[in-house]
Design an enzyme around this catalytic site. Sequence first.
Site, PDB file in Angstrom:
ATOM      1  CD  GLN A 235       3.315   5.943   2.606  1.00 42.32           C
ATOM      2  OE1 GLN A 235       2.352   5.383   2.089  1.00 42.32           O
ATOM      3  NE2 GLN A 235       4.271   5.286   3.230  1.00 42.32           N
TER       4      GLN A 235
ATOM      5  CB  CYS B  15       4.871   2.545   7.494  1.00 44.24           C
ATOM      6  SG  CYS B  15       4.450   4.003   6.530  1.00 44.24           S
ATOM      7  CG  LEU B  16       6.500   1.030   1.568  1.00 42.63           C
ATOM      8  CD1 LEU B  16       5.889   1.267   0.198  1.00 42.63           C
ATOM      9  CD2 LEU B  16       7.634   0.020   1.489  1.00 42.63           C
TER      10      LEU B  16
ATOM     11  CG  HIS C 201      -0.916   1.402   7.074  1.00 43.41           C
ATOM     12  ND1 HIS C 201      -0.037   0.973   8.058  1.00 43.41           N
ATOM     13  CD2 HIS C 201      -0.193   2.219   6.257  1.00 43.41           C
ATOM     14  CE1 HIS C 201       1.162   1.530   7.833  1.00 43.41           C
ATOM     15  NE2 HIS C 201       1.091   2.269   6.744  1.00 43.41           N
ATOM     16  CD  GLU C 202      -1.043   2.572   2.556  1.00 44.63           C
ATOM     17  OE1 GLU C 202      -0.557   3.730   2.521  1.00 44.63           O
ATOM     18  OE2 GLU C 202      -0.367   1.576   2.874  1.00 44.63           O
TER      19      GLU C 202
ATOM     20  N   GLY D  86       0.853  -1.182   0.000  1.00 38.36           N
ATOM     21  CA  GLY D  86       0.000   0.000   0.000  1.00 38.36           C
ATOM     22  C   GLY D  86       0.887   1.229   0.000  1.00 38.36           C
TER      23      GLY D  86
ATOM     24  CG  HIS E 284       0.103   7.140   5.178  1.00 33.32           C
ATOM     25  ND1 HIS E 284       1.220   7.602   5.844  1.00 33.32           N
ATOM     26  CD2 HIS E 284       0.296   5.802   5.034  1.00 33.32           C
ATOM     27  CE1 HIS E 284       2.049   6.589   6.084  1.00 33.32           C
ATOM     28  NE2 HIS E 284       1.513   5.483   5.613  1.00 33.32           N
TER      29      HIS E 284
HETATM   30 NI    NI Z   1       2.395   3.604   5.739  1.00 28.80          NI
END
Ligand code: NI
Length: 183
Positions: free
Chosen positions: A65, A107-108, A149-150, A60, A153
């Site tokens: 991000q 998380c990236l 989760h996304e 995701g 953000h």
């Molecule tokens: Ni994330």
Amino acid sequence: MRVPEQDKDAATQPGTERRIILYGHPTLRRRAQPVADVDGEVRAFVDSLFTTMRAAPGIGLAAPQVDRRVRLFVVDPTVADSATRPLALINPEILTYAGINTYEEGCLSIPGIYADVSRPERILVRYVDVEGGVREEEFDGLMARVIQHENDHLDGKLFIDCLTRMRRTLLTKRLREIESRGE
Ligand code: NI
């Protein structure tokens, strides 16, 4: 979102790759703005998010991000669960929540940190698809997990915010290290 057991050789596709910003970058804490029109530019941006997410690799990735403050994200948890599918959600809104489960998240934008997070198990989401159509759809399992989760953000929220104060304190040193890697 990233899962720990993920295959590093996951398939990638050609396209524009964008730089993923790291914990400590102010954009990750800002609220993103609604997408006004789903035009060719938005669709090209969505494609680049998919490319960037798969190259990372992740399951995701949200626009903030890659330092774009717009309300859209892409998910593709098929590497972790074949019952899921790739999807882009524009201006998403979670309408209802049900149940609760716990799953290890990463998380990236916060590389190397994983933690169990409890979240609702099923959600009803209204979103705009890449064709500009408004959809209402129920999700459960990993799709519901990644979407939540996304979606966080888009409101400047990170999964580490869901942890207890004690768990976060234990991560302080590693979070500072990630912060010092950003710009
Ligand atoms: Ni994330």
